[in-house]
Motif scaffolding. Structure first.
Motif, mmCIF file in Angstrom:
data_model
loop_
_atom_site.group_PDB
_atom_site.id
_atom_site.type_symbol
_atom_site.label_atom_id
_atom_site.label_comp_id
_atom_site.label_asym_id
_atom_site.label_seq_id
_atom_site.Cartn_x
_atom_site.Cartn_y
_atom_site.Cartn_z
ATOM 1 N N VAL A 145 0.848 -1.183 0.000
ATOM 2 C CA VAL A 145 0.000 0.000 0.000
ATOM 3 C C VAL A 145 0.884 1.233 0.000
ATOM 4 C CG1 VAL A 145 -1.702 1.331 1.310
ATOM 5 C CG2 VAL A 145 -1.825 -1.168 1.305
ATOM 6 N N VAL A 146 0.524 2.204 -0.837
ATOM 7 C CA VAL A 146 1.228 3.477 -0.801
ATOM 8 C C VAL A 146 0.209 4.581 -0.534
ATOM 9 C CG1 VAL A 146 1.154 3.715 -3.322
ATOM 10 C CG2 VAL A 146 2.756 5.073 -2.015
ATOM 11 N N SER A 147 0.578 5.481 0.385
ATOM 12 C CA SER A 147 -0.278 6.632 0.662
ATOM 13 C C SER A 147 0.514 7.894 0.369
ATOM 14 C CB SER A 147 -0.710 6.670 2.128
ATOM 15 O OG SER A 147 -1.258 5.435 2.507
ATOM 16 N N VAL A 148 -0.168 8.858 -0.224
ATOM 17 C CA VAL A 148 0.465 10.129 -0.532
ATOM 18 C C VAL A 148 -0.359 11.237 0.112
ATOM 19 C CG1 VAL A 148 1.228 11.675 -2.366
ATOM 20 C CG2 VAL A 148 1.360 9.201 -2.693
ATOM 21 N N ARG A 149 0.304 12.030 0.937
ATOM 22 C CA ARG A 149 -0.364 13.085 1.703
ATOM 23 C C ARG A 149 -1.629 12.550 2.371
ATOM 24 N NH1 ARG A 149 1.992 15.234 -2.723
ATOM 25 N NH2 ARG A 149 0.182 14.875 -4.041
ATOM 26 N N GLY A 150 -1.487 11.358 2.957
ATOM 27 C CA GLY A 150 -2.567 10.807 3.764
ATOM 28 C C GLY A 150 -3.616 10.022 3.000
ATOM 29 N N GLU A 151 -3.532 10.018 1.659
ATOM 30 C CA GLU A 151 -4.538 9.314 0.871
ATOM 31 C C GLU A 151 -3.929 8.080 0.202
ATOM 32 O OE1 GLU A 151 -7.776 10.027 0.498
ATOM 33 O OE2 GLU A 151 -7.621 11.777 1.837
ATOM 34 N N PRO A 152 -4.581 6.909 0.329
ATOM 35 C CA PRO A 152 -4.073 5.742 -0.392
ATOM 36 C C PRO A 152 -4.166 5.951 -1.905
ATOM 37 C CG PRO A 152 -6.187 5.261 0.658
ATOM 38 C CD PRO A 152 -5.789 6.629 1.108
ATOM 39 N N VAL A 153 -3.171 5.463 -2.631
ATOM 40 C CA VAL A 153 -3.122 5.640 -4.086
ATOM 41 C C VAL A 153 -3.033 4.273 -4.743
ATOM 42 C CG1 VAL A 153 -1.812 6.644 -5.995
ATOM 43 C CG2 VAL A 153 -1.927 7.848 -3.811
ATOM 44 N N GLU A 154 -3.835 4.057 -5.772
ATOM 45 C CA GLU A 154 -3.818 2.801 -6.528
ATOM 46 C C GLU A 154 -2.728 2.862 -7.588
ATOM 47 O OE1 GLU A 154 -5.549 -0.042 -6.465
ATOM 48 O OE2 GLU A 154 -6.738 0.513 -4.706
ATOM 49 N N LEU A 155 -1.800 1.894 -7.532
ATOM 50 C CA LEU A 155 -0.742 1.872 -8.536
ATOM 51 C C LEU A 155 -0.762 0.549 -9.296
ATOM 52 C CD1 LEU A 155 2.332 3.285 -6.540
ATOM 53 C CD2 LEU A 155 0.701 4.559 -7.934
ATOM 54 N N THR A 156 -0.370 0.599 -10.547
ATOM 55 C CA THR A 156 -0.192 -0.648 -11.306
ATOM 56 C C THR A 156 1.072 -1.336 -10.775
ATOM 57 O OG1 THR A 156 1.269 0.312 -12.964
ATOM 58 C CG2 THR A 156 -1.110 0.485 -13.376
ATOM 59 N N PRO A 157 1.236 -2.639 -11.042
ATOM 60 C CA PRO A 157 2.457 -3.324 -10.576
ATOM 61 C C PRO A 157 3.733 -2.629 -11.045
ATOM 62 C CG PRO A 157 0.860 -4.927 -11.319
ATOM 63 C CD PRO A 157 0.288 -3.575 -11.664
ATOM 64 N N THR A 158 3.739 -2.139 -12.280
ATOM 65 C CA THR A 158 4.943 -1.480 -12.781
ATOM 66 C C THR A 158 5.186 -0.160 -12.060
ATOM 67 O OG1 THR A 158 4.627 -2.485 -14.931
ATOM 68 C CG2 THR A 158 6.133 -0.631 -14.835
ATOM 69 N N GLU A 159 4.134 0.616 -11.869
ATOM 70 C CA GLU A 159 4.290 1.894 -11.155
ATOM 71 C C GLU A 159 4.783 1.647 -9.730
ATOM 72 O OE1 GLU A 159 0.575 3.769 -13.675
ATOM 73 O OE2 GLU A 159 0.331 3.359 -11.529
ATOM 74 N N TRP A 160 4.188 0.638 -9.096
ATOM 75 C CA TRP A 160 4.605 0.263 -7.744
ATOM 76 C C TRP A 160 6.087 -0.114 -7.736
ATOM 77 C CZ3 TRP A 160 3.522 -0.033 -2.660
ATOM 78 C CH2 TRP A 160 4.193 -0.992 -1.899
ATOM 79 N N GLY A 161 6.487 -0.933 -8.711
ATOM 80 C CA GLY A 161 7.875 -1.386 -8.794
ATOM 81 C C GLY A 161 8.845 -0.231 -8.981
ATOM 82 N N VAL A 162 8.479 0.722 -9.823
ATOM 83 C CA VAL A 162 9.348 1.875 -10.068
ATOM 84 C C VAL A 162 9.494 2.690 -8.783
ATOM 85 C CG1 VAL A 162 9.514 4.097 -11.264
ATOM 86 C CG2 VAL A 162 8.889 2.043 -12.545
ATOM 87 N N LEU A 163 8.382 2.943 -8.132
ATOM 88 C CA LEU A 163 8.419 3.763 -6.916
ATOM 89 C C LEU A 163 9.247 3.088 -5.818
ATOM 90 C CD1 LEU A 163 7.440 6.345 -5.537
ATOM 91 C CD2 LEU A 163 5.423 5.076 -4.753
ATOM 92 N N VAL A 164 9.016 1.790 -5.632
ATOM 93 C CA VAL A 164 9.753 1.072 -4.587
ATOM 94 C C VAL A 164 11.251 1.022 -4.921
ATOM 95 C CG1 VAL A 164 10.123 -1.213 -3.555
ATOM 96 C CG2 VAL A 164 7.809 -0.273 -3.711
ATOM 97 N N ALA A 165 11.565 0.811 -6.204
ATOM 98 C CA ALA A 165 12.979 0.781 -6.605
ATOM 99 C C ALA A 165 13.651 2.116 -6.267
ATOM 100 C CB ALA A 165 13.097 0.482 -8.096
ATOM 101 N N LEU A 166 12.963 3.207 -6.543
ATOM 102 C CA LEU A 166 13.557 4.526 -6.289
ATOM 103 C C LEU A 166 13.751 4.795 -4.795
ATOM 104 C CD1 LEU A 166 11.575 6.690 -8.875
ATOM 105 C CD2 LEU A 166 13.978 6.020 -9.003
#
Ligand code: CA
Length: 232
Positions: A145-166
């Motif tokens: 789960v990723v939250s941005v400024r307090g709100e959960p955000v739905e990410l695709t697997p690729t978007e999730w992977g990019v964000l976590v990698a960074l």
């Protein structure tokens, strides 16, 4: 729960040497001499760190690393006789976190492994959620789960992977090639530019002003980096 190290090395003497050194330091050790087994063990044993010999009899270590990257962000320390700078860079691009050439000092290897594990902890792998930018971005890898400024955000697997990698090393620049490999594995037949479109979509979801991004910064001619510092 202990910290588990997966040792992948077909040379029995080295494998057992590593086992005894890591066990002496209080780690749980799972080991194999087969690349194919290693991919399975990376899933079932859920290791905290993988020590991976590049020269294996069945599957090339590089392929093992890529396969593991498809489903896991576990840190990988590559072990090899290859000392060439090009191999080193290639290994890091495949998602390895560090690189040790043979012959090596087991003591030094354990120190390097500990350093990687510390880095992983500071980036939030394992433990609880990781916070960045004073809680602006919260990443809970376990619950995915990723939250941005307090709100959960739905990410695709690729978007999730990019964000976590960074977020693995905030501030470090990741090339497009490296991001593709971390997200999709080595076999992914995509152009480096496809990463740009994923980043564009990601920014639309997480940036306050996508045209003036602060969370994912572009480093011209190189790639991307996380613009937020990790919270202590
Ligand atoms: Ca070997």
């Amino acid at each position: 729960m202990g910290t588990t190290i997966l040792v992948v090395e077909d040379e029995v003497k080295i494998r057992e040497l590593l086992r005894s050194y890591f066990e002496r330091e209080g780690f749980d050790v799972v080991s194999t001499g087969s690349g194919a087994d290693a991919i399975g063990l990376a899933q079932t044993a859920a290791p905290d760190l993988v020590i991976l010999d590049l020269r294996l009899p069945d599957v090339r270590g590089e392929s093992v690393a890529s396969e593991i990257r498809r489903f896991s962000g576990v840190p990988v320390l590559m072990l090899t006789a290859k000392a060439a700078e090009q191999d080193r860079i290639h290994g890091l691009e495949l998602g390895a976190d560090d690189y040790v050439t043979k012959p090596f000092s087991p003591r030094e290897l354990v120190l390097r492994a500990k350093a990687i594990l510390r880095r992983g902890q500071s980036a939030g792998a394992g433990g609880g959620p990781a916070l960045f930018g004073g809680g602006e971005v919260v990443i809970d890898e376990e619950r995915r789960v990723v939250s941005v400024r307090g709100e959960p955000v739905e990410l695709t697997p690729t978007e999730w992977g990019v964000l976590v990698a960074l977020t693995r090393t905030p501030g470090r620049v990741y090339s497009r090639y490296e991001l593709i490999n971390r997200v999709r594995g080595y076999e992914f037949e995509g152009y480096e530019r496809t990463i740009d479109s994923h980043v564009k979509n990601l920014r639309r979801k997480i940036e306050r002003d996508p045209r003036n991004p602060r969370v994912i910064e572009t480093v011209l001619g190189v790639g991307y980096r996380l613009g937020l510092p990790p919270d202590a």
